[in-house]
Design a protein around this motif. Structure first.
Motif, PDB file in Angstrom:
ATOM      1  N   PHE A  32       0.804  -1.217   0.000  1.00 56.36           N
ATOM      2  CA  PHE A  32       0.000   0.000   0.000  1.00 56.36           C
ATOM      3  C   PHE A  32       0.841   1.273   0.000  1.00 56.36           C
ATOM      4  O   PHE A  32       1.878   1.344   0.657  1.00 56.36           O
ATOM      5  CB  PHE A  32      -0.909   0.050   1.229  1.00 56.36           C
ATOM      6  N   THR A  33       0.356   2.269  -0.715  1.00 59.10           N
ATOM      7  CA  THR A  33       0.771   3.640  -0.477  1.00 59.10           C
ATOM      8  C   THR A  33       0.153   4.074   0.844  1.00 59.10           C
ATOM      9  O   THR A  33      -1.015   3.781   1.109  1.00 59.10           O
ATOM     10  CB  THR A  33       0.262   4.562  -1.600  1.00 59.10           C
ATOM     11  N   MET A  34       0.933   4.748   1.685  1.00 58.84           N
ATOM     12  CA  MET A  34       0.431   5.226   2.964  1.00 58.84           C
ATOM     13  C   MET A  34       0.513   6.746   3.002  1.00 58.84           C
ATOM     14  O   MET A  34       1.501   7.334   2.554  1.00 58.84           O
ATOM     15  CB  MET A  34       1.240   4.623   4.108  1.00 58.84           C
ATOM     16  N   GLY A  35      -0.518   7.349   3.554  1.00 57.15           N
ATOM     17  CA  GLY A  35      -0.547   8.803   3.615  1.00 57.15           C
ATOM     18  C   GLY A  35      -1.010   9.312   4.967  1.00 57.15           C
ATOM     19  O   GLY A  35      -1.651   8.590   5.732  1.00 57.15           O
ATOM     20  N   TRP A  36      -0.627  10.542   5.247  1.00 59.50           N
ATOM     21  CA  TRP A  36      -1.140  11.270   6.415  1.00 59.50           C
ATOM     22  C   TRP A  36      -1.889  12.503   5.906  1.00 59.50           C
ATOM     23  O   TRP A  36      -1.379  13.246   5.052  1.00 59.50           O
ATOM     24  CB  TRP A  36      -0.015  11.705   7.335  1.00 59.50           C
ATOM     25  N   PHE A  37      -3.075  12.700   6.455  1.00 59.34           N
ATOM     26  CA  PHE A  37      -3.888  13.864   6.166  1.00 59.34           C
ATOM     27  C   PHE A  37      -4.243  14.532   7.489  1.00 59.34           C
ATOM     28  O   PHE A  37      -4.129  13.920   8.553  1.00 59.34           O
ATOM     29  CB  PHE A  37      -5.169  13.448   5.432  1.00 59.34           C
ATOM     30  N   ARG A  38      -4.687  15.775   7.437  1.00 60.69           N
ATOM     31  CA  ARG A  38      -5.104  16.460   8.653  1.00 60.69           C
ATOM     32  C   ARG A  38      -6.321  17.318   8.378  1.00 60.69           C
ATOM     33  O   ARG A  38      -6.515  17.800   7.265  1.00 60.69           O
ATOM     34  CB  ARG A  38      -3.972  17.287   9.237  1.00 60.69           C
ATOM     35  N   GLN A  39      -7.108  17.487   9.433  1.00 56.06           N
ATOM     36  CA  GLN A  39      -8.326  18.276   9.312  1.00 56.06           C
ATOM     37  C   GLN A  39      -8.461  19.179  10.530  1.00 56.06           C
ATOM     38  O   GLN A  39      -8.587  18.692  11.658  1.00 56.06           O
ATOM     39  CB  GLN A  39      -9.550  17.366   9.186  1.00 56.06           C
ATOM     40  N   ALA A  40      -8.417  20.484  10.293  1.00 51.60           N
ATOM     41  CA  ALA A  40      -8.630  21.475  11.346  1.00 51.60           C
ATOM     42  C   ALA A  40     -10.125  21.777  11.424  1.00 51.60           C
ATOM     43  O   ALA A  40     -10.865  21.558  10.454  1.00 51.60           O
ATOM     44  CB  ALA A  40      -7.834  22.736  11.040  1.00 51.60           C
ATOM     45  N   PRO A  41     -10.585  22.298  12.558  1.00 53.21           N
ATOM     46  CA  PRO A  41     -12.019  22.597  12.709  1.00 53.21           C
ATOM     47  C   PRO A  41     -12.519  23.529  11.607  1.00 53.21           C
ATOM     48  O   PRO A  41     -11.915  24.554  11.323  1.00 53.21           O
ATOM     49  CB  PRO A  41     -12.082  23.267  14.078  1.00 53.21           C
ATOM     50  N   GLY A  42     -13.622  23.136  10.986  1.00 50.56           N
ATOM     51  CA  GLY A  42     -14.224  23.959   9.948  1.00 50.56           C
ATOM     52  C   GLY A  42     -13.535  23.923   8.609  1.00 50.56           C
ATOM     53  O   GLY A  42     -13.905  24.670   7.698  1.00 50.56           O
ATOM     54  N   LYS A  43     -12.531  23.066   8.479  1.00 48.08           N
ATOM     55  CA  LYS A  43     -11.779  22.998   7.216  1.00 48.08           C
ATOM     56  C   LYS A  43     -11.860  21.601   6.627  1.00 48.08           C
ATOM     57  O   LYS A  43     -12.260  20.645   7.289  1.00 48.08           O
ATOM     58  CB  LYS A  43     -10.329  23.404   7.443  1.00 48.08           C
ATOM     59  N   GLU A  44     -11.439  21.494   5.374  1.00 47.70           N
ATOM     60  CA  GLU A  44     -11.433  20.199   4.722  1.00 47.70           C
ATOM     61  C   GLU A  44     -10.228  19.365   5.183  1.00 47.70           C
ATOM     62  O   GLU A  44      -9.265  19.895   5.730  1.00 47.70           O
ATOM     63  CB  GLU A  44     -11.383  20.382   3.201  1.00 47.70           C
ATOM     64  N   ARG A  45     -10.302  18.084   4.909  1.00 49.76           N
ATOM     65  CA  ARG A  45      -9.201  17.196   5.218  1.00 49.76           C
ATOM     66  C   ARG A  45      -8.136  17.355   4.129  1.00 49.76           C
ATOM     67  O   ARG A  45      -8.391  17.103   2.952  1.00 49.76           O
ATOM     68  CB  ARG A  45      -9.681  15.747   5.294  1.00 49.76           C
ATOM     69  N   ASP A  46      -6.951  17.763   4.544  1.00 44.91           N
ATOM     70  CA  ASP A  46      -5.885  18.089   3.594  1.00 44.91           C
ATOM     71  C   ASP A  46      -4.727  17.093   3.654  1.00 44.91           C
ATOM     72  O   ASP A  46      -4.402  16.565   4.725  1.00 44.91           O
ATOM     73  CB  ASP A  46      -5.331  19.496   3.882  1.00 44.91           C
ATOM     74  N   PHE A  47      -4.096  16.920   2.533  1.00 45.79           N
ATOM     75  CA  PHE A  47      -2.903  16.080   2.434  1.00 45.79           C
ATOM     76  C   PHE A  47      -1.755  16.678   3.238  1.00 45.79           C
ATOM     77  O   PHE A  47      -1.554  17.901   3.248  1.00 45.79           O
ATOM     78  CB  PHE A  47      -2.500  15.970   0.969  1.00 45.79           C
ATOM     79  N   VAL A  48      -0.978  15.805   3.898  1.00 44.02           N
ATOM     80  CA  VAL A  48       0.216  16.237   4.621  1.00 44.02           C
ATOM     81  C   VAL A  48       1.465  15.574   4.048  1.00 44.02           C
ATOM     82  O   VAL A  48       2.430  16.250   3.678  1.00 44.02           O
ATOM     83  CB  VAL A  48       0.110  15.916   6.123  1.00 44.02           C
ATOM     84  N   ALA A  49       1.442  14.230   3.981  1.00 40.81           N
ATOM     85  CA  ALA A  49       2.619  13.497   3.514  1.00 40.81           C
ATOM     86  C   ALA A  49       2.197  12.117   3.037  1.00 40.81           C
ATOM     87  O   ALA A  49       1.163  11.599   3.462  1.00 40.81           O
ATOM     88  CB  ALA A  49       3.660  13.366   4.629  1.00 40.81           C
ATOM     89  N   ALA A  50       3.008  11.536   2.161  1.00 38.30           N
ATOM     90  CA  ALA A  50       2.727  10.189   1.670  1.00 38.30           C
ATOM     91  C   ALA A  50       4.032   9.457   1.386  1.00 38.30           C
ATOM     92  O   ALA A  50       5.075  10.089   1.149  1.00 38.30           O
ATOM     93  CB  ALA A  50       1.873  10.236   0.404  1.00 38.30           C
ATOM     94  N   ILE A  51       3.951   8.138   1.397  1.00 36.97           N
ATOM     95  CA  ILE A  51       5.121   7.300   1.131  1.00 36.97           C
ATOM     96  C   ILE A  51       4.674   6.110   0.291  1.00 36.97           C
ATOM     97  O   ILE A  51       3.611   5.535   0.532  1.00 36.97           O
ATOM     98  CB  ILE A  51       5.776   6.860   2.460  1.00 36.97           C
ATOM     99  N   ASN A  52       5.478   5.758  -0.694  1.00 31.96           N
ATOM    100  CA  ASN A  52       5.069   4.655  -1.549  1.00 31.96           C
ATOM    101  C   ASN A  52       5.339   3.312  -0.875  1.00 31.96           C
ATOM    102  O   ASN A  52       5.878   3.254   0.238  1.00 31.96           O
ATOM    103  CB  ASN A  52       5.742   4.745  -2.920  1.00 31.96           C
ATOM    104  N   TRP A  53       4.980   2.215  -1.535  1.00 29.69           N
ATOM    105  CA  TRP A  53       5.005   0.912  -0.887  1.00 29.69           C
ATOM    106  C   TRP A  53       6.389   0.515  -0.405  1.00 29.69           C
ATOM    107  O   TRP A  53       6.528  -0.114   0.643  1.00 29.69           O
ATOM    108  CB  TRP A  53       4.482  -0.160  -1.859  1.00 29.69           C
ATOM    109  N   SER A  54       7.429   0.917  -1.130  1.00 32.48           N
ATOM    110  CA  SER A  54       8.781   0.505  -0.768  1.00 32.48           C
ATOM    111  C   SER A  54       9.452   1.460   0.210  1.00 32.48           C
ATOM    112  O   SER A  54      10.465   1.116   0.815  1.00 32.48           O
ATOM    113  CB  SER A  54       9.643   0.414  -2.018  1.00 32.48           C
TER     114      SER A  54
END
Length: 125
Positions: A32-54
């Motif tokens: 799997f590709t793995m990612g981190w997202f974040r969501q502040a109050p009243g805002k959309e869930r945004d991309f933070v970081a991702a890493i590929n399978w290897s």
């Protein structure tokens, strides 16, 4: 089916550090590709970081480059987000996600099939 459980969030002063962990169930974690997202109050869930399978390829949102590091340990079915020099604007609920594509360098949340429940990160000024 993949289940994701985040941990490591908390309250920290500006300039401090936290390390988030995301433990995944299932034997297919390493694919799997793995990612981190974040969501502040009243805002959309945004991309933070991702890493590929290897683990060879990573991507970050511009505002965290040089401060955050994503990594993975496929033997432990775990992905990490090391966060240094935290700022109040980093305050959000952080979500771990798993997907089967590396299109758009993992930045598109629509490419992720599985999500964790989230962990709160609060940075005080």
């Amino acid at each position: 089916q993949v289940q994701l459980v985040e941990s490591g969030g908390g309250l920290v002063q500006a300039g401090g550090s936290l390390r988030l962990s995301c433990a995944a169930s299932g034997r297919t974690f390493r694919s799997f590709t793995m990612g981190w997202f974040r969501q502040a109050p009243g805002k959309e869930r945004d991309f933070v970081a991702a890493i590929n399978w290897s683990g060879i390829s990573t991507s970050y949102i511009e505002s965290v480059k040089g401060r955050f590091t994503i990594s993975r340990d496929n033997a432990k079915n775990t992905v990490y987000l090391q966060m240094n020099n935290l700022k109040p604007e980093d305050t959000a609920v952080y979500y771990c996600a798993a997907g089967q594509r590396w299109t758009s360098y993992g930045t598109n949340r629509n490419d992720y099939n599985y999500w964790g429940q989230g962990t709160q990160v609060t940075v005080s000024s």
